[in-house]
Design an enzyme around this catalytic site. Structure first.
Site, PDB file in Angstrom:
ATOM      1  N   ASN A  12      29.057  86.518  52.256  1.00 40.36           N
ATOM      2  CA  ASN A  12      27.792  87.021  51.725  1.00 40.36           C
ATOM      3  C   ASN A  12      28.168  88.243  50.880  1.00 40.36           C
ATOM      4  O   ASN A  12      28.509  89.294  51.421  1.00 40.36           O
ATOM      5  CB  ASN A  12      26.892  87.413  52.888  1.00 40.36           C
ATOM      6  CG  ASN A  12      25.413  87.302  52.617  1.00 40.36           C
ATOM      7  OD1 ASN A  12      24.619  87.674  53.465  1.00 40.36           O
ATOM      8  ND2 ASN A  12      25.006  86.811  51.472  1.00 40.36           N
ATOM      9  N   ASN A  67      17.756  91.594  46.556  1.00 41.71           N
ATOM     10  CA  ASN A  67      18.199  90.211  46.438  1.00 41.71           C
ATOM     11  C   ASN A  67      18.583  89.907  44.994  1.00 41.71           C
ATOM     12  O   ASN A  67      18.228  90.645  44.067  1.00 41.71           O
ATOM     13  CB  ASN A  67      17.085  89.258  46.881  1.00 41.71           C
ATOM     14  CG  ASN A  67      16.705  89.434  48.331  1.00 41.71           C
ATOM     15  OD1 ASN A  67      17.568  89.505  49.199  1.00 41.71           O
ATOM     16  ND2 ASN A  67      15.403  89.504  48.607  1.00 41.71           N
ATOM     17  N   CYS A  76      19.303  93.749  55.864  1.00 40.30           N
ATOM     18  CA  CYS A  76      20.292  92.679  55.718  1.00 40.30           C
ATOM     19  C   CYS A  76      21.459  92.978  56.637  1.00 40.30           C
ATOM     20  O   CYS A  76      22.090  94.034  56.520  1.00 40.30           O
ATOM     21  CB  CYS A  76      20.758  92.586  54.267  1.00 40.30           C
ATOM     22  SG  CYS A  76      22.123  91.441  54.022  1.00 40.30           S
ATOM     23  N   ASN A  78      24.540  91.410  57.076  1.00 36.62           N
ATOM     24  CA  ASN A  78      25.848  91.452  56.428  1.00 36.62           C
ATOM     25  C   ASN A  78      25.928  92.623  55.461  1.00 36.62           C
ATOM     26  O   ASN A  78      26.965  93.276  55.331  1.00 36.62           O
ATOM     27  CB  ASN A  78      26.124  90.138  55.695  1.00 36.62           C
ATOM     28  CG  ASN A  78      26.298  88.976  56.652  1.00 36.62           C
ATOM     29  OD1 ASN A  78      26.935  89.103  57.689  1.00 36.62           O
ATOM     30  ND2 ASN A  78      25.712  87.839  56.316  1.00 36.62           N
ATOM     31  N   ASN A 198      12.999  83.756  54.931  1.00 35.29           N
ATOM     32  CA  ASN A 198      14.369  83.257  55.046  1.00 35.29           C
ATOM     33  C   ASN A 198      14.366  82.033  55.959  1.00 35.29           C
ATOM     34  O   ASN A 198      13.659  82.021  56.975  1.00 35.29           O
ATOM     35  CB  ASN A 198      15.275  84.338  55.633  1.00 35.29           C
ATOM     36  CG  ASN A 198      15.350  85.572  54.760  1.00 35.29           C
ATOM     37  OD1 ASN A 198      15.951  85.556  53.694  1.00 35.29           O
ATOM     38  ND2 ASN A 198      14.718  86.660  55.207  1.00 35.29           N
ATOM     39  N   GLU A 216      18.458  81.776  51.889  1.00 34.87           N
ATOM     40  CA  GLU A 216      17.924  83.137  51.920  1.00 34.87           C
ATOM     41  C   GLU A 216      16.816  83.331  50.892  1.00 34.87           C
ATOM     42  O   GLU A 216      16.912  82.859  49.759  1.00 34.87           O
ATOM     43  CB  GLU A 216      19.031  84.164  51.661  1.00 34.87           C
ATOM     44  CG  GLU A 216      19.888  84.442  52.873  1.00 34.87           C
ATOM     45  CD  GLU A 216      20.681  85.729  52.740  1.00 34.87           C
ATOM     46  OE1 GLU A 216      20.078  86.761  52.380  1.00 34.87           O
ATOM     47  OE2 GLU A 216      21.896  85.695  53.002  1.00 34.87           O
ATOM     48  N   ARG A 217      15.797  84.049  51.316  1.00 34.91           N
ATOM     49  CA  ARG A 217      14.707  84.425  50.428  1.00 34.91           C
ATOM     50  C   ARG A 217      15.259  85.210  49.232  1.00 34.91           C
ATOM     51  O   ARG A 217      15.912  86.221  49.392  1.00 34.91           O
ATOM     52  CB  ARG A 217      13.704  85.281  51.213  1.00 34.91           C
ATOM     53  CG  ARG A 217      12.529  85.807  50.418  1.00 34.91           C
ATOM     54  CD  ARG A 217      11.624  86.674  51.264  1.00 34.91           C
ATOM     55  NE  ARG A 217      12.298  87.856  51.795  1.00 34.91           N
ATOM     56  CZ  ARG A 217      11.668  88.883  52.368  1.00 34.91           C
ATOM     57  NH1 ARG A 217      10.344  88.860  52.504  1.00 34.91           N
ATOM     58  NH2 ARG A 217      12.340  89.921  52.823  1.00 34.91           N
ATOM     59  N   CYS A 225      24.228  85.014  56.967  1.00 34.59           N
ATOM     60  CA  CYS A 225      23.056  85.887  57.007  1.00 34.59           C
ATOM     61  C   CYS A 225      23.018  86.551  58.379  1.00 34.59           C
ATOM     62  O   CYS A 225      22.797  85.883  59.392  1.00 34.59           O
ATOM     63  CB  CYS A 225      21.777  85.093  56.757  1.00 34.59           C
ATOM     64  SG  CYS A 225      20.271  86.093  56.843  1.00 34.59           S
ATOM     65  N   GLY A 226      23.251  87.861  58.406  1.00 35.89           N
ATOM     66  CA  GLY A 226      23.316  88.582  59.676  1.00 35.89           C
ATOM     67  C   GLY A 226      21.981  88.686  60.379  1.00 35.89           C
ATOM     68  O   GLY A 226      21.889  88.474  61.597  1.00 35.89           O
TER      69      GLY A 226
END
EC number: 5.1.1.7
Length: 286
Positions: A12, A67, A76, A78, A198, A216-217, A225-226
Site C-alpha cells: 500500500n 486518497n 489509514c 498502513n 471501503n 478501497e474507497r 488495508c490496515g
C-alpha cells in the site's frame, strides 16, 4: 520543487510530504496535487499522499492522508505506520510512543526501533462502532450486521462498521476468487453509503487466520488495508467467526490484529512494518 519520500506498508504505497516546519502545498491545491502525483505512469504514482503536519496541541504530530482521487480520508492503518516511521527516522518527533492526531481522533503508536530506525509499529486503532448513523449508512436499522444488500443483481451479505473510517465486510468461501472489479465499486458507491465505503472480502482459514482482498474507497484495489484488516477481524469476532488474535493475509503481506474489549465496545491493535523506498524531488510548483 517539492521534496517527498516514497513509502509502502505491505505494498500500500504513499507519497509522504513533510509540512511539519512549513506548508508545501496550499490547502486549496492539495486535492488536485494529490490526483496528479498519484497517477501512475505520469507522475510518482501512489495509493495516496500523506502530509506530516504540526500538532494542534493534543498530540505529538498530525497525520493527514488523501486518497488517490483527491479525497481526504479520516484514517489509514498502513499509512499511519509509514507516517510514524518517517516521523521517527527523520527526527521530527524522536519518541518510541507517539500520540498521533488524525481525523478519527488520537491514535497511539508504539515503535520497535533497531539501529536508530523503526522496524515495526503497533497501533491502537481504537474502538469500532456498528451504529449506522456513525458509519454513515442511509438506513433505518440501528446496525447493519450480517444483513443482505442488493448489489449488481445479487444479494450480498455484509457487515458495516466504522473504525474511524467506514468499512463493509463480506465473508466469502474464496476471497481471491471474488470479482473485485465488479463488486468493489458497486458496493463502494452504493446509495446506502452517502460517504462511500471501503469494501473487503474475507475468507476464514481458521479462527486465528484470514485471507482478505480490498477495494478501497477512492483508490480501488490495493495490496493491503490496515483499517480494513482491523475492521474485518472485529467484525469476525462480533459474529463469533474469529478469535481475538488473528493473522491477516493480504496481497502485499501480513498484519497481526489483536482485539480487545472496552466496556461494551470492541477495539483492536494492529501490528506491522513500513518500508522507505526512496526520496525524490518533484520538479513543479505547488
Amino acid at each position: 520543487m517539492i521534496l517527498f519520500s516514497k513509502m509502502h506498508g505491505l505494498g500500500n504505497d504513499y507519497v509522504v510530504i513533510d509540512e511539519s516546519a512549513q506548508e508545501c502545498i496550499p490547502e486549496d491545491k492539495k486535492p488536485e496535487f494529490v490526483r496528479e502525483v498519484c497517477t501512475r505512469g505520469f507522475s510518482v504514482g501512489a495509493d495516496g499522499v500523506i502530509f506530516v503536519q504540526p500538532a494542534s496541541g493534543e498530540g505529538d504530530i498530525r497525520f493527514r492522508i488523501f486518497n488517490a482521487d483527491g479525497s481526504e480520508a479520516e484514517m489509514c492503518g498502513n499509512g499511519i505506520r509509514c507516517f510514524s516511521k518517517f516521523v521517527y527516522d527523520n527526527a521530527i518527533v524522536r519518541k518510541r510512543r507517539l500520540e498521533v492526531e488524525t481525523l478519527a481522533g488520537i491514535k497511539t503508536v508504539e515503535l520497535e526501533v533497531e539501529d536508530g530506525a523503526v522496524v515495526s509499529s503497533r497501533v491502537d486503532m481504537g474502538t469500532a462502532t456498528f451504529k449506522t448513523d456513525q458509519i454513515p449508512m442511509d438506513v433505518e436499522e440501528y446496525e447493519f450486521i450480517d444483513r443482505f444488500l442488493p448489489v449488481e443483481g445479487e444479494d450480498i451479505k455484509l457487515t458495516a462498521l466504522s473504525v474511524g473510517n467506514p468499512h463493509a465486510i463480506i465473508f466469502v468461501d474464496d476471497a481471491e476468487g471474488v470479482d473485485l472489479d465488479r463488486l468493489g465499486p458497486a458496493i463502494e458507491n452504493h446509495p446506502l453509503f452517502p460517504e462511500r465505503i471501503n469494501v473487503h472480502f474475507v475468507e476464514v482459514v481458521s479462527p486465528s487466520e484470514i485471507i482478505m482482498v480490498t477495494w478501497e474507497r477512492g483508490a480501488g484495489p490495493t495490496m493491503a488495508c490496515g483499517t480494513g484488516a482491523t475492521a474485518s477481524v472485529i467484525a469476525g469476532v462480533k459474529l463469533e467467526k474469529l478469535d481475538d488474535s488473528v493473522l491477516v493475509h493480504l496481497p502485499g503481506g501480513e498484519l497481526k490484529i489483536d482485539v480487545y474489549q472496552d466496556g461494551t465496545e470492541l477495539g483492536a491493535y494492529m501490528e506491522g512494518d513500513a518500508v522507505m523506498v526512496f526520496d525524490g524531488i518533484l520538479l513543479r510548483d505547488p
